[in-house]
Design an enzyme around this catalytic site. Structure first.
Site, PDB file in Angstrom:
ATOM      1  N   ARG A  36       0.830  -1.213   0.000  1.00 41.61           N
ATOM      2  CA  ARG A  36       0.000   0.000   0.000  1.00 41.61           C
ATOM      3  C   ARG A  36       0.859   1.256   0.000  1.00 41.61           C
ATOM      4  NH1 ARG A  36      -5.351  -1.246   2.325  1.00 41.61           N
ATOM      5  NH2 ARG A  36      -5.444  -3.498   2.631  1.00 41.61           N
ATOM      6  N   SER A 151     -20.356 -15.603  15.308  1.00 44.78           N
ATOM      7  CA  SER A 151     -19.860 -14.420  14.608  1.00 44.78           C
ATOM      8  C   SER A 151     -20.106 -14.510  13.110  1.00 44.78           C
ATOM      9  CB  SER A 151     -18.358 -14.272  14.886  1.00 44.78           C
ATOM     10  OG  SER A 151     -17.794 -13.190  14.181  1.00 44.78           O
ATOM     11  N   LYS A 262     -17.051   8.690  11.593  1.00 46.49           N
ATOM     12  CA  LYS A 262     -17.615   8.594  10.257  1.00 46.49           C
ATOM     13  C   LYS A 262     -18.733   9.634  10.083  1.00 46.49           C
ATOM     14  CE  LYS A 262     -15.912   4.020   9.251  1.00 46.49           C
ATOM     15  NZ  LYS A 262     -14.916   4.003  10.340  1.00 46.49           N
TER      16      LYS A 262
END
Length: 422
Positions: A36, A151, A262
């Protein structure tokens, strides 16, 4: 003597070469196309979604299409004013952990507002939603003796890590698959503590979870529910209270995790639950006890942002309208995308190098910044763009974005590959 020499030679050749290890690991990452590089993007308060990228010692104008600052509240004048006011009043630091000297009236007021937002008795702040998930789930799993966790397979890394750290029996159910979840629950002893962990809106797919059905199973099998509303709070439900509130099941969820970073445009995470659960986590969770608290200015700005978000129905409508415009354009140019009922638009490319090439074309030739998404954020072979629209994007932005797909280079790199895959 010979034995000593042999041992010395063996040791010399077998000892760890740390520099080579790290270099080899990075070389392997790059060879897989998974390395990245961060772009330096400065989002201008006045001109967003326009921004400035610093690239190779120069600056150039770009337009941001992958921000999680969903309502642009990080740049709202009233939020900024409140943050600056408290910085001048209390300074830039909190002073320590919440247990020592890091609790201000702003922290307490914010927790009260978050509890009210989710119709819960109490809330607890963490430095990030990742920490909130990881530390809360670890604490619950370790302290509930014999606990078994159920989960969803697409749960966020923070949830997975918290569960793994606790080293408890874990059942992973297929994504949003109620029948599979119930099959797993049926195998559990009725007296065993159980915890169902899931999200309301999965950020990489933009897909909602069947919250009502999961709540029904939790009641049937006497399980606690842990719901991550990170990409939902502020955007859905009455006054942006989240998808659980939209479905009128907030009261049936035991613990709700959310974020301030956010839709509210600030920094930090939290959980909301009944007062005993919150006090329990406050008293036993290492990730809370041993971490310095957020700056009071962040807490104050978050309080202001929540109040603005509650009244932001127009902003939420604009996000939906802009998202629909993008989908219409993608459909017009035969570019496949994952259909969903959310503000998130995933466009799969299925190849990390191709994803990076397409991202470079968009920014180099069209000034559009979208970060390519690949492993470990998504599984290998499932690389994608994740387009997120904000209220500050205009209809003309959406039209120009989809129109560029007709450009030969961009179409060759993105469209042809997508169509071949399909």
């Amino acid at each position: 003597v010979l034995s000593f020499i042999l041992r010395f030679v063996s040791y010399s050749f077998s000892k760890m070469n740390y520099k080579k290890y790290f270099s080899d690991e990075l070389t392997s990452l790059k060879s897989q196309g998974l390395y990245r590089k961060f772009r330096q993007i400065n989002r201008n308060q006045v001109n967003f979604p326009k921004a400035t990228e610093r690239f190779e010692g120069k600056e150039r104008a770009v337009e941001v299409w992958c921000s999680n600052d969903y309502l642009n509240l990080s740049q709202h004048p009233l939020v900024i004013l409140e943050s600056v006011k408290v910085v001048k009043e209390l300074g830039t630091g909190s002073g320590g952990t919440r247990n020592i000297s890091g609790t201000s009236s702003y922290h307490a007021d914010l927790e009260s507002d978050l509890a009210e937002l989710h119709n819960k008795e109490a809330a607890l702040l963490f430095p990030s939603a990742y920490t909130a998930n990881q530390s809360t789930l670890w604490t619950l799993c370790k302290k509930l003796e014999g606990c078994e966790v159920y989960s969803d397979e697409l749960n966020h890394a923070s949830m997975i890590q918290g569960i793994k750290n606790a080293n408890v029996t874990t059942h992973v159910f297929k994504h949003n698959d109620i029948e599979h979840l119930e099959e797993l629950l049926k195998t559990s002893n009725a007296n065993t503590p159980k915890l169902i962990v899931f999200e309301s809106l999965y950020s990489m797919e933009g897909l909602r979870s069947p919250i009502k059905e999961i709540v029904r199973l939790a009641k049937k099998y006497n399980a606690l529910t842990y719901l991550d509303e990170v990409h939902s709070v502020g955007l859905y439900g009455p006054e942006g209270r989240g998808i659980a509130a939209e479905l009128s099941v907030s009261d049936d969820i035991d613990i709700i995790n959310g974020t301030l970073s956010k839709a509210f445009g600030q920094m930090g995470g939290y959980i909301a639950a009944n007062s005993d659960i919150i006090d329990f986590i406050r008293s036993f969770a290492p990730g809370f006890i041993f971490t310095s608290s957020a700056n009071p200015s962040i807490a104050a700005a978050s309080i202001q942002a929540i109040q603005i978000a509650k009244k932001a129905d127009i902003l939420r409508a604009n996000i939906r309208a802009n998202s629909d415009l993008i989908r219409e354009g993608l459909t017009e140019y035969d570019i496949p995308f994952l259909a969903n009922d959310s503000h998130i638009i995933p466009i799969h490319l299925y190849d990390p190098e191709l994803c990076k090439q397409a991202a470079n074309v968009l920014i180099e030739e069209h000034g559009i910044y979208i970060q390519p998404i690949f492993y470990p954020t998504v599984p290998k072979g499932d690389e994608r763009f994740r387009v997120t629209i904000t209220p500050k994007h205009s209809a003309s932005d959406a039209v120009s974005y989809t129109h560029l797909r007709a450009h030969e280079t961009g179409r060759n790199i993105v469209c042809r590959h997508l169509l071949e895959k399909k």
